[in-house]
Design an enzyme around this catalytic site. Structure first.
Site, short mmCIF file in Angstrom:
data_model
loop_
_atom_site.label_atom_id
_atom_site.label_comp_id
_atom_site.label_asym_id
_atom_site.label_seq_id
_atom_site.Cartn_x
_atom_site.Cartn_y
_atom_site.Cartn_z
N GLU A 28 -0.11 16.89 14.52
CA GLU A 28 1.29 16.70 14.17
C GLU A 28 1.39 17.03 12.69
OE1 GLU A 28 4.28 15.67 12.45
OE2 GLU A 28 3.77 13.57 12.79
N CYS A 40 7.95 12.99 8.29
CA CYS A 40 7.72 14.39 8.67
C CYS A 40 8.89 15.00 9.41
CB CYS A 40 6.45 14.51 9.49
SG CYS A 40 6.39 13.41 10.92
N LYS A 92 -2.62 6.95 17.72
CA LYS A 92 -3.80 7.75 18.08
C LYS A 92 -4.78 6.96 18.95
CE LYS A 92 -3.48 10.84 14.09
NZ LYS A 92 -2.78 11.88 14.89
N THR A 134 -3.81 21.98 5.79
CA THR A 134 -4.97 21.18 6.20
C THR A 134 -5.15 21.25 7.71
OG1 THR A 134 -4.55 19.66 4.36
CG2 THR A 134 -6.03 18.90 6.09
N GLY A 163 -5.60 10.10 9.93
CA GLY A 163 -4.23 9.65 9.71
C GLY A 163 -3.61 10.18 8.44
N ASP A 196 0.81 -1.22 0.00
CA ASP A 196 0.00 0.00 0.00
C ASP A 196 0.84 1.27 0.00
OD1 ASP A 196 -2.56 1.00 -0.18
OD2 ASP A 196 -2.92 1.04 1.97
#
Length: 489
Positions: A251, A285, A162, A232, A150, A93
């Site tokens: 985050e 990130c 989470k 976002t 997510g 994925d």
């Protein structure tokens, strides 16, 4: 035909059909093969998921903390038993190398659930004496139903990060994975149900940003935890506040500095820089994409970096020998290639990579070569903006004060790191850097015990660590009077 078939929503302890009548596709970024068609949730489906979560949360919160802890520990056991199966799905994925997903993604997600399972019984209140016959006590109570949204780079790990503190504190969660990598969140839902988590306590709704907006604005959701981009994130925070003053944890992005001082062990520094830029094909990130190197060692450091870049094994993610796979999607590939062209146009010196890989089996995937730019300036687009791809920018500096000021000259503040043999300098520099996650002579590890989050526009609140539990509970204060009540009137 798709590899995994039609994927439905997970609500109330089992799979249900979405009512929207819409589906979206998810593809293997290494081959372009269709992995699955995924049903998109409607507003009615979100309402159903929230109502189911409310019902499940009441049962879950009524359990003792020890009961919740045992169930979460069972989920950890199941995650570890199914590690290889889940890693294979995650690799297909996301495009991550199988060696990476086997060792990191599920393992670190399970670690965080285990950590909070251990803390579930440690959620305590206080008793405060007022006078001989009166006292106050406090209770930490769950918020209720939380929403988790997510990102696509660590799908199952983020879902674990989470859900773990939320469930440990007695909450329920409605989770929306990224539509780019939607598969493993459903497997986590299966595992929670098998472990004994009551129906509705963890529901999964699928879809794009419109579904995330439905969750963020829902009046019966008490908190939103979001991982994604800054712009976002601003929309999430605005909608969460405007709808019902929800608590938020976010985050967000980063453009993190890695500072290599003149006394650094160059081999160690080069190893750190390559890891901080090319792990997960640069789609992390916290990546240290602004590599500041003292002028006196820049050439030697750069040479060692380029030697290591040549050793990166780009290949099929399913091959055990591969340690660098494709980018997650065609859209991400186009974005990264656009940044590379910008770097060339603005005068950065291309030292390695800089192209899409198209030979042989690479042609059907979203591959870009590990890329290194030298002679970079602070005002370049590749230095100022988050790329989220395998692009390293090397900059030189002369003094500590200078490099700290330049490193902090950004609206991001997620991570930072220094490489030096001088312990005093290391701590002094770290204390001046404006970042929420910092490393000295290492990079990238985020254990369950370590709070993770950013300064400035890189986020709000923290994930992991003891402090996170505070943000999944609310404090109730109770005064008790044992003596005579003295009336006012």
């Amino acid at each position: 035909m798709s590899v995994y078939g039609l994927q439905r929503l997970y609500i109330g302890g089992g799979y249900v059909d979405a009512t929207s009548g819409k589906t979206f596709d998810t593809f293997d970024p290494a081959t372009g093969e269709l992995l699955a068609q995924v049903q998109q949730a409607s507003a009615a489906d979100v309402d159903r998921a929230v109502a189911s979560a409310q019902e499940g949360q009441r049962e879950w919160a009524a359990m003792t903390a020890m009961q919740r802890s045992r169930i979460l520990r069972r989920a950890v056991e199941l995650l570890r038993e199914r590690n290889d199966e889940l890693a294979a799905i995650e690799t297909r994925d996301t495009g991550k190398p199988i060696g990476e997903t086997l060792a990191v993604d599920i393992v670190t997600g399970a670690d965080v659930i285990e950590y909070y399972a251990g803390l579930a019984t440690a959620i305590e209140g206080l008793q405060v004496p007022l006078r001989a016959e009166s006292f106050v006590y406090t209770r930490r109570e769950p918020l209720g139903v939380c929403a988790g949204i997510g990102a696509w780079n660590y799908p199952i790990q983020i879902a674990c990060w989470k859900t773990a503190p939320a469930l440990a504190a007695g909450n329920a969660m409605v989770f929306k994975p990224s539509e780019v990598t939607p598969l493993t969140a459903l497997k986590l839902a299966e595992i929670y149900t098998e472990a004994g988590v009551p129906a509705g306590v963890f529901n999964v709704v699928q879809g794009d940003g419109s579904v995330g907006a439905l969750l963020t604005g829902h009046p019966d959701i008490a908190k939103v935890s979001f991982t994604g981009g800054v712009e976002t994130g601003k929309k999430v925070m605005s909608l969460a506040g405007a709808s019902s003053l929800k608590e938020v944890t976010m985050e967000l992005g980063g453009k993190s500095p890695l500072i290599v001082f003149d006394d650094a062990d160059l081999d160690r520094a080069a190893d750190i820089a390559v890891t901080a830029n090319f792990f997960s094909s640069g789609q992390v990130c916290t990546n240290g994409t602004r590599v500041f190197v003292h002028r006196s060692i820049k050439d030697a450091f750069t040479q060692k970096v380029l030697e290591r870049v040549k050793r990166i094994r780009v290949g099929k993610p399913t091959d055990a020998d591969t340690n660098f796979g494709p980018l997650v999607s065609a859209a991400q590939l186009d974005k990264v290639l656009g940044f590379i062209e910008s770097g060339k146009a603005e005068g950065a010196k291309l030292l390695a990579g800089g192209t899409r890989l198209t030979d042989g089996h690479f042609g059907s995937g979203q591959y870009v070569a590990p890329t290194v730019f030298g002679d970079c300036r602070d005002d370049m687009k590749i230095v100022r903006e988050e790329i989220f791809g395998p692009v390293m920018s090397i900059l030189e500096f002369e003094s500590e004060d200078e490099v700290i000021a330049r490193a902090n000259d950004t609206h991001y503040g997620l991570a930072a790191g220094v490489v030096t043999e001088n312990l005093s300098r290391a701590h002094r520099a770290i204390h001046r850097l404006e970042a929420g996650i910092c490393w000295i002579n290492t990079w990238g590890e985020s254990p369950a015990e370590m709070p993770v989050g950013g300064y400035k526009q890189s986020g709000v609140g923290r994930e992991n660590g003891i402090t996170t539990l505070e943000h999944y509970t609310r404090i109730k204060s109770v005064q008790v009077e044992l003596g005579r009540y003295n009336p006012v009137f």
